[in-house]
Design a protein around this motif. Structure first.
Motif, PDB file in Angstrom:
ATOM      1  N   ARG A  47       0.919  -1.255  -0.069  1.00 17.39           N
ATOM      2  CA  ARG A  47      -0.063  -0.014   0.209  1.00 17.39           C
ATOM      3  C   ARG A  47       0.949   1.308   0.070  1.00 17.39           C
ATOM      4  O   ARG A  47       0.467   2.261  -0.756  1.00 17.39           O
ATOM      5  CB  ARG A  47      -0.910  -0.003   1.325  1.00 17.39           C
ATOM      6  CG  ARG A  47      -1.783   1.083   1.306  1.00 17.39           C
ATOM      7  CD  ARG A  47      -2.793   1.401   0.058  1.00 17.39           C
ATOM      8  NE  ARG A  47      -3.571   2.418  -0.131  1.00 17.39           N
ATOM      9  CZ  ARG A  47      -3.882   3.021  -1.064  1.00 17.39           C
ATOM     10  NH1 ARG A  47      -3.502   2.582  -2.375  1.00 17.39           N
ATOM     11  NH2 ARG A  47      -4.165   4.247  -1.133  1.00 17.39           N
ATOM     12  N   ALA A  48       1.944   1.257   0.781  1.00 19.28           N
ATOM     13  CA  ALA A  48       2.632   2.416   0.622  1.00 19.28           C
ATOM     14  C   ALA A  48       3.471   2.693  -0.655  1.00 19.28           C
ATOM     15  O   ALA A  48       3.605   3.821  -1.131  1.00 19.28           O
ATOM     16  CB  ALA A  48       3.833   2.384   1.666  1.00 19.28           C
ATOM     17  N   ALA A  49       3.895   1.645  -1.433  1.00 22.36           N
ATOM     18  CA  ALA A  49       4.226   1.525  -2.873  1.00 22.36           C
ATOM     19  C   ALA A  49       3.150   2.284  -3.535  1.00 22.36           C
ATOM     20  O   ALA A  49       3.562   3.255  -4.445  1.00 22.36           O
ATOM     21  CB  ALA A  49       4.720   0.196  -3.259  1.00 22.36           C
ATOM     22  N   GLU A  50       1.880   1.841  -3.314  1.00 20.11           N
ATOM     23  CA  GLU A  50       0.758   2.261  -4.087  1.00 20.11           C
ATOM     24  C   GLU A  50       0.738   3.988  -4.165  1.00 20.11           C
ATOM     25  O   GLU A  50       0.258   4.621  -4.998  1.00 20.11           O
ATOM     26  CB  GLU A  50      -0.500   1.332  -3.945  1.00 20.11           C
ATOM     27  CG  GLU A  50      -0.436   0.139  -4.356  1.00 20.11           C
ATOM     28  CD  GLU A  50      -1.534  -1.021  -4.062  1.00 20.11           C
ATOM     29  OE1 GLU A  50      -1.682  -2.000  -4.421  1.00 20.11           O
ATOM     30  OE2 GLU A  50      -2.233  -0.269  -2.859  1.00 20.11           O
ATOM     31  N   LEU A  52       3.103   5.827  -3.042  1.00 18.85           N
ATOM     32  CA  LEU A  52       4.267   6.567  -3.619  1.00 18.85           C
ATOM     33  C   LEU A  52       3.909   6.621  -4.969  1.00 18.85           C
ATOM     34  O   LEU A  52       4.095   7.983  -5.650  1.00 18.85           O
ATOM     35  CB  LEU A  52       5.311   6.012  -3.218  1.00 18.85           C
ATOM     36  CG  LEU A  52       6.760   6.526  -3.898  1.00 18.85           C
ATOM     37  CD1 LEU A  52       6.931   7.991  -3.354  1.00 18.85           C
ATOM     38  CD2 LEU A  52       7.699   5.602  -3.661  1.00 18.85           C
ATOM     39  N   ALA A  53       3.285   5.719  -5.788  1.00 18.75           N
ATOM     40  CA  ALA A  53       2.971   6.027  -7.257  1.00 18.75           C
ATOM     41  C   ALA A  53       1.953   7.158  -7.249  1.00 18.75           C
ATOM     42  O   ALA A  53       2.190   7.787  -8.294  1.00 18.75           O
ATOM     43  CB  ALA A  53       2.476   4.528  -7.742  1.00 18.75           C
ATOM     44  N   GLN A  54       1.067   7.083  -6.678  1.00 13.80           N
ATOM     45  CA  GLN A  54      -0.138   8.140  -6.781  1.00 13.80           C
ATOM     46  C   GLN A  54       0.515   9.495  -6.485  1.00 13.80           C
ATOM     47  O   GLN A  54       0.268  10.316  -7.070  1.00 13.80           O
ATOM     48  CB  GLN A  54      -1.365   7.774  -5.806  1.00 13.80           C
ATOM     49  CG  GLN A  54      -2.126   6.549  -6.006  1.00 13.80           C
ATOM     50  CD  GLN A  54      -2.825   6.166  -4.954  1.00 13.80           C
ATOM     51  OE1 GLN A  54      -3.167   6.645  -3.680  1.00 13.80           O
ATOM     52  NE2 GLN A  54      -3.729   4.971  -5.249  1.00 13.80           N
ATOM     53  N   ASP A  55       1.494   9.565  -5.442  1.00 14.75           N
ATOM     54  CA  ASP A  55       2.171  10.820  -5.227  1.00 14.75           C
ATOM     55  C   ASP A  55       2.995  11.194  -6.137  1.00 14.75           C
ATOM     56  O   ASP A  55       2.944  12.648  -6.595  1.00 14.75           O
ATOM     57  CB  ASP A  55       2.742  10.896  -3.776  1.00 14.75           C
ATOM     58  CG  ASP A  55       2.042  10.587  -2.577  1.00 14.75           C
ATOM     59  OD1 ASP A  55       0.763  10.943  -2.717  1.00 14.75           O
ATOM     60  OD2 ASP A  55       2.731  10.249  -1.775  1.00 14.75           O
ATOM     61  N   ILE A  56       3.729  10.412  -6.884  1.00 16.33           N
ATOM     62  CA  ILE A  56       4.724  10.906  -8.103  1.00 16.33           C
ATOM     63  C   ILE A  56       3.583  11.266  -9.247  1.00 16.33           C
ATOM     64  O   ILE A  56       3.800  12.358  -9.522  1.00 16.33           O
ATOM     65  CB  ILE A  56       5.580   9.706  -8.260  1.00 16.33           C
ATOM     66  CG1 ILE A  56       6.700   9.306  -7.251  1.00 16.33           C
ATOM     67  CG2 ILE A  56       6.122  10.013  -9.736  1.00 16.33           C
ATOM     68  CD1 ILE A  56       7.450   8.151  -7.527  1.00 16.33           C
ATOM     69  N   ALA A  57       2.349  10.444  -9.588  1.00 17.70           N
ATOM     70  CA  ALA A  57       1.642  11.032 -10.601  1.00 17.70           C
ATOM     71  C   ALA A  57       0.951  12.470 -10.113  1.00 17.70           C
ATOM     72  O   ALA A  57       0.710  13.234 -11.113  1.00 17.70           O
ATOM     73  CB  ALA A  57       0.657  10.045 -10.610  1.00 17.70           C
ATOM     74  N   PHE A  58       0.680  12.343  -8.832  1.00 14.88           N
ATOM     75  CA  PHE A  58      -0.086  13.947  -8.562  1.00 14.88           C
ATOM     76  C   PHE A  58       1.089  15.077  -8.675  1.00 14.88           C
ATOM     77  O   PHE A  58       0.683  15.891  -9.512  1.00 14.88           O
ATOM     78  CB  PHE A  58      -0.221  13.817  -6.953  1.00 14.88           C
ATOM     79  CG  PHE A  58      -1.000  14.973  -6.452  1.00 14.88           C
ATOM     80  CD1 PHE A  58      -2.564  14.776  -6.712  1.00 14.88           C
ATOM     81  CD2 PHE A  58      -0.745  16.143  -5.910  1.00 14.88           C
ATOM     82  CE1 PHE A  58      -3.384  15.941  -6.270  1.00 14.88           C
ATOM     83  CE2 PHE A  58      -1.553  16.866  -5.659  1.00 14.88           C
ATOM     84  CZ  PHE A  58      -2.688  17.136  -5.805  1.00 14.88           C
ATOM     85  N   TRP A  59       2.358  14.557  -8.406  1.00  9.42           N
ATOM     86  CA  TRP A  59       3.287  15.686  -8.739  1.00  9.42           C
ATOM     87  C   TRP A  59       3.506  16.172 -10.152  1.00  9.42           C
ATOM     88  O   TRP A  59       3.438  17.273 -10.691  1.00  9.42           O
ATOM     89  CB  TRP A  59       4.696  15.265  -8.307  1.00  9.42           C
ATOM     90  CG  TRP A  59       5.089  15.845  -6.804  1.00  9.42           C
ATOM     91  CD1 TRP A  59       5.224  14.940  -6.034  1.00  9.42           C
ATOM     92  CD2 TRP A  59       5.479  16.984  -6.597  1.00  9.42           C
ATOM     93  NE1 TRP A  59       5.594  15.969  -4.722  1.00  9.42           N
ATOM     94  CE2 TRP A  59       5.738  16.716  -5.209  1.00  9.42           C
ATOM     95  CE3 TRP A  59       5.848  18.367  -7.204  1.00  9.42           C
ATOM     96  CZ2 TRP A  59       6.394  18.132  -4.401  1.00  9.42           C
ATOM     97  CZ3 TRP A  59       6.136  19.405  -6.520  1.00  9.42           C
ATOM     98  CH2 TRP A  59       6.354  19.305  -4.970  1.00  9.42           C
TER      99      TRP A  59
END
Length: 115
Positions: A47-50, A52-59
Motif C-alpha cells: 500500500r505504501a508503494a501504491e 508513492l506511485a499516486q504521489d509521484i503521478a500527482f506531482w
C-alpha cells in the motif's frame, strides 16, 4: 548545492517524493506511532508503494505534492509534508507525518512554510 526542485531551510532538506524514498516511506507508514491516526491508517509495504506511485503521478499532473523531509545535517529521513487531494474530494489538504523523535521542535511548521 542541491537540484532546483529541492528546498533547503535552516534545518531541513525537502525534495518531492520519488522511488528512491520507498523504503523510508514504507517504514514510516508501517509504524503505528506515526500512521495509526492518519486517514487510511497504518500501511502495508504494498500500500505504501501504491501511495508513492499516486504521489509521484500527482506531482507530474499538478506540480505540487508530498515532499520528503530530511535533516540538513546528515540527511536523515524525518518524515513527509506537503499537499495532496483530500480523499473525500474536498480540495487540497496539507499533510504531514514525522517520526516521533522529530516532533516537538517546529520541524513540521518549518517544512510546511519554507518560502
Amino acid at each position: 548545492m542541491h537540484p532546483a526542485n529541492w528546498i533547503e531551510t535552516a534545518r531541513l532538506l525537502l525534495r518531492p517524493v520519488q522511488w528512491y524514498d520507498l523504503s523510508d516511506l514504507q517504514a514510516l507508514k508501517a509504524d503505528p506511532r506515526v500512521f495509526a491516526q492518519m486517514y487510511g491508517g497504518v500501511c502495508t509495504p504494498l500500500r505504501a508503494a501504491e501511495e508513492l506511485a499516486q504521489d509521484i503521478a500527482f506531482w507530474a499532473k499538478y506540480g505540487v505534492g508530498i515532499w520528503t523531509v530530511r535533516a540538513r545535517q546528515g540527511g536523515a529521513f524525518l518524515g513527509i509534508v506537503g499537499l495532496m487531494e483530500h480523499p473525500e474530494g474536498l480540495g487540497l489538504a496539507l499533510r504531514f507525518a514525522l517520526w516521533p523523535e522529530a516532533r516537538g521542535r517546529g520541524l513540521a511548521r518549518e517544512a510546511a512554510g519554507p518560502a
